[in-house]
Design a protein around this motif. Structure first.
Motif, PDB file in Angstrom:
ATOM      1  N   MET A  35       0.856  -1.200   0.000  1.00 14.63           N
ATOM      2  CA  MET A  35       0.000   0.000   0.000  1.00 14.63           C
ATOM      3  C   MET A  35       0.885   1.241   0.000  1.00 14.63           C
ATOM      4  SD  MET A  35      -3.237  -0.963   0.505  1.00 14.63           S
ATOM      5  CE  MET A  35      -4.099  -2.403   1.109  1.00 14.63           C
ATOM      6  N   ALA A  36       0.418   2.269  -0.690  1.00 12.46           N
ATOM      7  CA  ALA A  36       1.050   3.589  -0.574  1.00 12.46           C
ATOM      8  C   ALA A  36       0.132   4.455   0.275  1.00 12.46           C
ATOM      9  CB  ALA A  36       1.247   4.215  -1.946  1.00 12.46           C
ATOM     10  N   ARG A  37       0.648   4.930   1.395  1.00 12.97           N
ATOM     11  CA  ARG A  37      -0.179   5.841   2.196  1.00 12.97           C
ATOM     12  C   ARG A  37      -0.026   7.238   1.626  1.00 12.97           C
ATOM     13  NH1 ARG A  37       0.508   5.140   8.326  1.00 12.97           N
ATOM     14  NH2 ARG A  37       2.279   6.520   8.115  1.00 12.97           N
ATOM     15  N   MET A  38      -1.142   7.864   1.322  1.00 10.07           N
ATOM     16  CA  MET A  38      -1.143   9.175   0.665  1.00 10.07           C
ATOM     17  C   MET A  38      -1.845  10.188   1.562  1.00 10.07           C
ATOM     18  SD  MET A  38       0.128   8.162  -2.383  1.00 10.07           S
ATOM     19  CE  MET A  38      -0.217   9.434  -3.593  1.00 10.07           C
ATOM     20  N   ASN A  39      -1.282  11.395   1.613  1.00 12.36           N
ATOM     21  CA  ASN A  39      -1.940  12.482   2.326  1.00 12.36           C
ATOM     22  C   ASN A  39      -2.863  13.204   1.355  1.00 12.36           C
ATOM     23  OD1 ASN A  39      -0.560  12.065   4.795  1.00 12.36           O
ATOM     24  ND2 ASN A  39       1.249  13.051   3.914  1.00 12.36           N
ATOM     25  N   VAL A  40      -4.096  13.423   1.785  1.00 16.74           N
ATOM     26  CA  VAL A  40      -5.101  14.028   0.912  1.00 16.74           C
ATOM     27  C   VAL A  40      -5.619  15.307   1.554  1.00 16.74           C
ATOM     28  CG1 VAL A  40      -7.315  13.697  -0.252  1.00 16.74           C
ATOM     29  CG2 VAL A  40      -5.801  11.737   0.115  1.00 16.74           C
ATOM     30  N   GLN A  41      -5.311  16.430   0.894  1.00 15.91           N
ATOM     31  CA  GLN A  41      -5.887  17.701   1.336  1.00 15.91           C
ATOM     32  C   GLN A  41      -7.246  17.861   0.666  1.00 15.91           C
ATOM     33  OE1 GLN A  41      -2.371  20.334   0.419  1.00 15.91           O
ATOM     34  NE2 GLN A  41      -3.479  21.610   1.875  1.00 15.91           N
ATOM     35  N   LEU A  42      -8.237  18.200   1.432  1.00 16.59           N
ATOM     36  CA  LEU A  42      -9.586  18.324   0.877  1.00 16.59           C
ATOM     37  C   LEU A  42      -9.786  19.726   0.285  1.00 16.59           C
ATOM     38  CD1 LEU A  42     -11.468  16.462   3.727  1.00 16.59           C
ATOM     39  CD2 LEU A  42     -10.638  15.564   1.545  1.00 16.59           C
ATOM     40  N   PRO A  43     -10.687  19.856  -0.672  1.00 16.78           N
ATOM     41  CA  PRO A  43     -11.575  18.832  -1.233  1.00 16.78           C
ATOM     42  C   PRO A  43     -10.868  17.952  -2.271  1.00 16.78           C
ATOM     43  CG  PRO A  43     -12.007  20.958  -2.269  1.00 16.78           C
ATOM     44  CD  PRO A  43     -10.980  21.217  -1.201  1.00 16.78           C
ATOM     45  N   ALA A  44     -11.402  16.741  -2.398  1.00 14.18           N
ATOM     46  CA  ALA A  44     -10.815  15.780  -3.339  1.00 14.18           C
ATOM     47  C   ALA A  44     -11.852  14.707  -3.686  1.00 14.18           C
ATOM     48  CB  ALA A  44      -9.582  15.128  -2.719  1.00 14.18           C
ATOM     49  N   VAL A  45     -11.544  13.986  -4.750  1.00  9.34           N
ATOM     50  CA  VAL A  45     -12.356  12.828  -5.142  1.00  9.34           C
ATOM     51  C   VAL A  45     -11.496  11.585  -4.954  1.00  9.34           C
ATOM     52  CG1 VAL A  45     -13.642  11.705  -7.009  1.00  9.34           C
ATOM     53  CG2 VAL A  45     -13.588  14.207  -6.875  1.00  9.34           C
ATOM     54  N   LEU A  46     -12.040  10.587  -4.264  1.00 14.66           N
ATOM     55  CA  LEU A  46     -11.311   9.328  -4.081  1.00 14.66           C
ATOM     56  C   LEU A  46     -12.075   8.188  -4.746  1.00 14.66           C
ATOM     57  CD1 LEU A  46     -10.150   9.552  -0.331  1.00 14.66           C
ATOM     58  CD2 LEU A  46      -8.901  10.205  -2.396  1.00 14.66           C
ATOM     59  N   GLY A  47     -11.355   7.370  -5.490  1.00 15.64           N
ATOM     60  CA  GLY A  47     -11.927   6.176  -6.106  1.00 15.64           C
ATOM     61  C   GLY A  47     -11.667   4.995  -5.190  1.00 15.64           C
ATOM     62  N   ILE A  48     -12.717   4.470  -4.623  1.00 10.83           N
ATOM     63  CA  ILE A  48     -12.573   3.441  -3.590  1.00 10.83           C
ATOM     64  C   ILE A  48     -12.584   2.044  -4.205  1.00 10.83           C
ATOM     65  CG2 ILE A  48     -13.623   2.467  -1.500  1.00 10.83           C
ATOM     66  CD1 ILE A  48     -12.524   5.267  -1.062  1.00 10.83           C
ATOM     67  N   LEU A  49     -11.594   1.249  -3.833  1.00 12.22           N
ATOM     68  CA  LEU A  49     -11.591  -0.176  -4.184  1.00 12.22           C
ATOM     69  C   LEU A  49     -12.292  -0.958  -3.077  1.00 12.22           C
ATOM     70  CD1 LEU A  49     -10.501  -2.561  -5.929  1.00 12.22           C
ATOM     71  CD2 LEU A  49      -8.498  -2.549  -4.465  1.00 12.22           C
ATOM     72  N   ALA A  50     -11.918  -0.651  -1.844  1.00 16.86           N
ATOM     73  CA  ALA A  50     -12.543  -1.338  -0.702  1.00 16.86           C
ATOM     74  C   ALA A  50     -12.512  -0.415   0.515  1.00 16.86           C
ATOM     75  CB  ALA A  50     -11.803  -2.633  -0.397  1.00 16.86           C
ATOM     76  N   ALA A  51     -13.587  -0.472   1.284  1.00 19.26           N
ATOM     77  CA  ALA A  51     -13.648   0.301   2.527  1.00 19.26           C
ATOM     78  C   ALA A  51     -12.810  -0.395   3.598  1.00 19.26           C
ATOM     79  CB  ALA A  51     -15.090   0.439   2.986  1.00 19.26           C
ATOM     80  N   GLU A  52     -12.618   0.301   4.710  1.00 19.08           N
ATOM     81  CA  GLU A  52     -11.829  -0.306   5.796  1.00 19.08           C
ATOM     82  C   GLU A  52     -12.472  -1.587   6.321  1.00 19.08           C
ATOM     83  OE1 GLU A  52     -10.055   2.941   8.603  1.00 19.08           O
ATOM     84  OE2 GLU A  52     -11.847   3.652   7.553  1.00 19.08           O
ATOM     85  N   SER A  53     -13.793  -1.648   6.247  1.00 20.17           N
ATOM     86  CA  SER A  53     -14.486  -2.893   6.598  1.00 20.17           C
ATOM     87  C   SER A  53     -15.578  -3.128   5.562  1.00 20.17           C
ATOM     88  CB  SER A  53     -15.070  -2.819   8.009  1.00 20.17           C
ATOM     89  OG  SER A  53     -15.902  -1.698   8.138  1.00 20.17           O
ATOM     90  N   PRO A  54     -16.025  -4.381   5.408  1.00 19.59           N
ATOM     91  CA  PRO A  54     -16.962  -4.677   4.336  1.00 19.59           C
ATOM     92  C   PRO A  54     -18.289  -3.935   4.507  1.00 19.59           C
ATOM     93  CG  PRO A  54     -16.457  -6.641   5.632  1.00 19.59           C
ATOM     94  CD  PRO A  54     -15.622  -5.554   6.162  1.00 19.59           C
ATOM     95  N   PRO A  55     -19.008  -3.714   3.402  1.00 21.91           N
ATOM     96  CA  PRO A  55     -20.305  -3.056   3.505  1.00 21.91           C
ATOM     97  C   PRO A  55     -21.206  -3.738   4.524  1.00 21.91           C
ATOM     98  CG  PRO A  55     -19.677  -3.244   1.213  1.00 21.91           C
ATOM     99  CD  PRO A  55     -18.651  -4.013   2.005  1.00 21.91           C
ATOM    100  N   ARG A  56     -21.824  -2.936   5.370  1.00 19.79           N
ATOM    101  CA  ARG A  56     -22.629  -3.491   6.469  1.00 19.79           C
ATOM    102  C   ARG A  56     -23.930  -4.095   5.947  1.00 19.79           C
ATOM    103  NH1 ARG A  56     -22.715   1.641   9.963  1.00 19.79           N
ATOM    104  NH2 ARG A  56     -20.650   1.720   9.011  1.00 19.79           N
TER     105      ARG A  56
END
Lengths: 255, 326
Positions: free
Chosen positions: A165-186
């Motif tokens: 994994m590459a940990r990236m710092n994100v200054q807002l506002p921004a758009v993120l393309g999600i592959l997977a959330a930290e935990s599975p969809p509830r």
């Protein structure tokens, strides 16, 4: 923090996919639809951020497929607002038009963070997220697996091959393309979805985009014909299991 | 008006071109022969500079030597690529369908108002247009498309082309960034390597791969018992890892591990291109899937449409019985 989440409908791959008579498009009339898997993870990530850091979550979706049920399910998960973009015809718009419609709906929200699935299995012209980000004038980072809130921004983990994994710092506002959330969809109980159906109002907004000449023209869609298929083993479970075990022993894989 | 040249966005690892880059160069070589142009590889960052001479298939390699580009961050990458594409005006740009390519390909298309095709398997010149085949819906559908104008941004699935077998040392042009590079609002912080201690699936001779067909976490046990009986290890496709049922170190595929076991027993795995990419060197593939049209049967030597939850316990017993007998 204000978060906007894009939820898209895609054909269910469990069902057979058919091609229209003209042979250049999927037959969407006969298909069944479900929420795009990585969009569902984007929604989960938004709700996790709402729970951990405080946020409002607005969901934006094009009125297509089984979108109402998807939106009711999102309502049952605790989102704050549901925006449904109505379409002039029954077809999903081309990617550029879709991005324009979504940007039109998301712009007034003035979202700090826009989350969208990093890909959908029916995208012919690449991922929608980067195109949406450009329309919104925001930076984009995709293939993200997990987002955490920090001082003055976010940290997002971008996935690379080899479980790196590459940990990236994100200054807002921004758009993120999600592959997977930290935990599975509830999981949401059906009773809560039914309750949401009775109490939820959609904010319906007409979608309009200027027609553009397609840069990519589909000439033919078809089911692939494999050069070789597996030798299919038939019989009862015990018979097939015995045959596989014999193959593994014959080949010296199991000793 | 575009030139007949074909650009390749190169990715490097440890001073070596990534496999996908060599494949793209092979594909670009074929395409450039048809367009009558050159193959130009673009390497971003000082860290990749040492790989420039190894870009087999390229006529010319342009290296943008700027430390800002050593680790991926979207703003600087896009700024440089947009400038180069505008300057070079190629007929097509081949980009790997990788974790970086998925970000920059569509963004470049939108910035330059250029046509984009994802998941490309085949690219040919036909008259004055490019004919491209793209894989959709997890490999269950193919689309033949026409791209009439350039620069066509073509995002290529790994394994679609072979690296060229006619090596020649390319001309290397190392230069400073042509545009001022600001870090942007999304910046690289650090690499996080997988935690040590888990099974290394890349070193296993026997793997039992689990996919969405396992249905629920409780059912993982039948696959674990089978892997144990076979003397192998359990791995999975991405949906299983996304569910948290196995760690990321057990994921096979584009964003996971690349494995080459002697046996890959695929249980409930459909065979999406992203997964197949990670297991293409496997010796023997046996697939169990109730969907007769699942693409996994295209790469398996043996298959069955039986329900994995019924078959796996029987197979575990069959293996144990034969082991005792021998």
């Amino acid at each position: 923090m204000k978060i906007a989440v894009v939820l898209r409908q895609v054909p269910d791959l469990i069902e057979p996919l058919e091609i229209v008579g003209s042979g250049n498009a999927l037959d969407l009339d006969g298909a069944s639809f479900l929420v795009n898997e990585s969009d569902d993870h984007a929604l989960e990530q938004a709700i996790l951020l709402k729970e951990s850091a405080g946020a409002t979550v607005d969901v934006v979706a094009l009125d297509f497929g089984d979108v109402d049920n998807t939106l009711y399910s999102a309502a049952a998960k605790g989102v704050d607002r549901l925006i449904k973009i109505t379409l002039e015809d029954d077809k999903p718009p081309a990617p550029k038009a879709a991005a324009a419609m979504l940007a039109q709906a998301i712009g007034p929200i003035e979202a700090d963070l826009v989350l969208i699935g990093c890909q959908a299995h029916d995208e012919l012209q690449g991922a929608l997220g980067p195109v949406l980000a450009l329309k919104l004038g925001l930076p984009y980072l995709g293939v993200v697996r997990g987002v955490t809130a920090g001082d003055g921004g976010l940290q997002a983990c971008k996935e690379f091959p080899g479980a790196v994994m590459a940990r990236m710092n994100v200054q807002l506002p921004a758009v993120l393309g999600i592959l997977a959330a930290e935990s599975p969809p509830r999981y949401v109980p059906v009773s809560r979805i039914r309750a949401a159906m009775k109490s939820t109002q959609f904010d319906e907004q007409p979608g309009a985009a200027e027609p553009t000449e397609p840069a990519v023209v589909v000439r033919r869609m078809y089911h692939p014909e494999p050069a070789e298929r597996a030798e299919m083993l038939v019989g009862s479970e015990a018979e097939v299991a015995g045959r596989i075990a014999d193959i593994l022993i014959e080949r010296g894989i199991v000793k | 008006m575009s030139t007949p040249n074909i650009l390749v966005l190169a990715e490097t690892h440890d001073n070596t071109p990534a496999d996908i880059t060599l494949e793209l160069l092979g594909g670009a070589r074929q395409l450039a022969a048809a367009t009558g142009g050159q193959v130009v590889a673009i390497v971003l960052g000082q860290a990749g500079s040492a790989a420039a001479e190894k870009m087999v298939g390229a006529d010319r390699v342009v290296v943008i030597e700027d430390a800002t580009l050593d680790a991926y961050s979207p703003g600087p990458y896009l700024a440089v690529l947009e400038h180069i594409l505008t300057l070079e005006s190629p007929r097509a740009v081949l980009i790997g369908s990788t974790t970086v390519g998925l970000d920059v390909g569509p963004a470049l298309g939108a910035k330059l108002d250029a046509p984009v095709v994802g998941n490309c398997l085949r690219i040919e010149k036909q008259d004055d247009m490019l004919s491209v085949t793209s894989s959709l819906c997890g490999g269950k559908i193919l689309a033949d498309v026409e791209v009439r104008r350039g620069p066509a941004i073509l995002m290529v699935l790994p394994g679609s082309f072979h690296a060229t077998d006619q090596p020649a040392t390319p001309e290397v042009d190392r230069r400073a960034s042509p545009v001022p590079l600001e870090p942007g609002r999304i910046t690289f912080d650090q690499m996080i390597l997988p935690e040590a201690g888990d099974v290394d699936i890349t070193a296993q001779d026997i793997l039992v791969g689990v996919g969405r067909g396992i249905q629920q976490e409780d059912n993982m046990e039948v696959a674990e018992e089978l892997a144990e009986a076979l003397g192998g290890a359990l791995c999975a496709s991405r949906p299983i890892v996304d569910q948290g049922w196995l760690p990321t170190t057990r994921q096979v595929g584009k964003s996971g591990m690349t494995v080459k076991p002697k046996l890959y027993l695929a249980l409930g795995i459909s065979g999406a291109p992203e997964h197949l990419e990670g297991m293409k060197g496997t010796g023997l593939v046996i697939a169990v899937n109730t969907d007769p049209n699942a693409p996994i049967f295209d790469v398996a030597q043996y298959g069955t449409e039986l329900d994995l939850l019924d078959l796996a316990p029987e197979l575990t017993e069959a293996i144990k019985t034969r082991r005792v007998a021998t």
